[in-house]
Design an enzyme around this catalytic site. Structure first.
Site, short mmCIF file in Angstrom:
data_model
loop_
_atom_site.label_atom_id
_atom_site.label_comp_id
_atom_site.label_asym_id
_atom_site.label_seq_id
_atom_site.Cartn_x
_atom_site.Cartn_y
_atom_site.Cartn_z
N PRO A 1 0.82 -0.70 -0.09
CA PRO A 1 0.00 -0.15 0.15
C PRO A 1 0.49 1.42 0.15
O PRO A 1 1.04 1.43 0.93
CB PRO A 1 -1.09 0.02 1.06
N GLU A 2 1.03 1.91 -1.28
CA GLU A 2 1.28 3.52 -0.95
C GLU A 2 0.02 3.99 -1.88
O GLU A 2 -1.05 2.97 -2.19
CB GLU A 2 2.67 3.80 -1.45
N LYS B 1 -2.54 7.16 2.58
CA LYS B 1 -3.33 5.70 2.43
C LYS B 1 -4.44 5.39 3.39
O LYS B 1 -4.15 4.02 3.49
CB LYS B 1 -1.09 5.61 2.49
N ARG C 1 1.32 -9.89 8.56
CA ARG C 1 2.12 -9.19 9.39
C ARG C 1 1.15 -8.19 10.25
O ARG C 1 1.52 -8.25 11.29
CB ARG C 1 2.67 -7.88 8.45
N ARG D 1 11.98 22.13 7.63
CA ARG D 1 12.60 20.65 7.83
C ARG D 1 14.02 20.84 7.92
O ARG D 1 14.80 20.18 6.78
CB ARG D 1 11.43 19.47 6.99
N ARG E 1 14.61 4.07 5.74
CA ARG E 1 14.44 2.98 4.02
C ARG E 1 15.19 3.11 3.69
O ARG E 1 16.06 4.04 3.11
CB ARG E 1 12.99 4.15 3.93
#
Length: 277
Positions: free
Chosen positions: A2-3, A59, A115, A154, A265
């Site tokens: 799922p994206e 999502k 999962r 950021r 990631r």
DNA sequence: CGGCATGTTGCGCA
DNA sequence: TTGCGCAACATGCC
């Protein structure tokens, strides 16, 4: 899996399978997935409800019910929905089973999740996790000025991590971020705050490109008669809808792709045609 | 057995 | 209050 594109694909399926239909019954024993409700309470609250509509934001999915309550769904890493044919054996790793009735016809829809990181969250009102999501690139589009304003704060984030921040843009995950930055020719390690307007335009374009392509690919494999194609590693690779994720050679310049860890990631990029800012 | 996986949250710290 | 960095969550598969 799922994206944004997979979740949008899931939404379309659920619209076809459940919108306007009634949930005659639900079966589950998975307290983790339906938390904070206990399975018994979850089942009781859903039984008899009609599904009014199904929305997506990033999502997350939101199924509106006829009593005003809403079922928020997140697929985690391995969640998916499957509609079962009559008498069809329940898939392995089915965690929640819906009995969906439309007119005289009744069908089972299974929530499958090996999962168990997914959530089926029943609530009376919109939950913070839904309302605090940033704009959805597909349904809202990308406002470069608004994006620039968010990125400016950021200071220690790379652009790739920032794109995956769900409060900045909703729905972009590891693969879509990797693919969009490759398309935009920007090194994923570049500081988020260093992006020019032209960079952000290129990223917006790259995101639209990869999301649209992934979505089209999902629609294509929809009614294909199962998997009668060969399944070797090489064939899988060649059939991958992604340009550099999971690959080793840049299809644009032929260079060996590089891998780094960003935001925990694995991040693939081309050291030759993606330039650092 | 070791390593990897398309994601989010909670916690301590600055 | 906000941003950051990381461990934790649970399980399958190569």
């Amino acid at each position: 899996m799922p994206e944004l594109p997979e979740v949008e694909h899931t939404r379309k399926n659920l619209v076809r399978w459940m919108q306007g239909a009634r949930i005659a019954g639900v079966r589950t024993s998975d307290a983790r997935i339906v938390r904070p409700l206990r399975p018994a309470a979850f089942v009781r609250a859903l039984a008899g409800r009609r599904v009014v509509g199904i929305e997506r934001r990033g999502k997350w999915l939101k199924a509106m019910l006829d009593d005003g309550r809403r079922l928020f769904v997140h697929l985690g890493m391995t969640g998916s929905f499957e509609r079962l044919d009559e008498g069809q054996h329940e898939p392995r790793f089915t965690r929640v089973l819906f009995d969906v009735v439309r007119g005289a016809r009744s069908r089972n829809v299974a929530y499958v999740d090996s999962r168990r990181w997914g959530r089926l969250l029943l609530a009376d009102v919109d939950v913070p996790t839904w309302t605090s999501l940033g704009p959805d690139p597909l349904t809202d589009g990308i406002d470069v000025d608004a994006l620039a304003a968010k990125l400016a704060r950021r200071k220690r984030r790379t652009i790739k991590e920032a794109l995956m921040d769900q409060s900045i843009l909703a729905g972009v995950g590891n693969i879509q971020a990797i693919e969009a930055l490759w398309k935009a020719r920007i090194d994923p390690r570049s500081p988020a705050s260093a992006m020019s307007r032209a960079d952000l335009q290129a990223i917006a374009k790259g995101l639209r490109w990869t999301i649209t392509r992934t979505l089209a690919d999902l629609a294509k494999e929809e009614d294909r008669p199962a998997k009668l194609l060969s399944q070797s590693r090489e064939d899988e690779r060649a059939a991958s809808p992604f340009r550099i994720y999971g690959r080793t050679v840049c299809p644009r310049c032929g260079s060996a792709l590089a891998r780094v860890i960003l935001g925990g990631r694995t991040t693939t990029f081309c050291p030759t045609c993606q330039r650092r800012r």
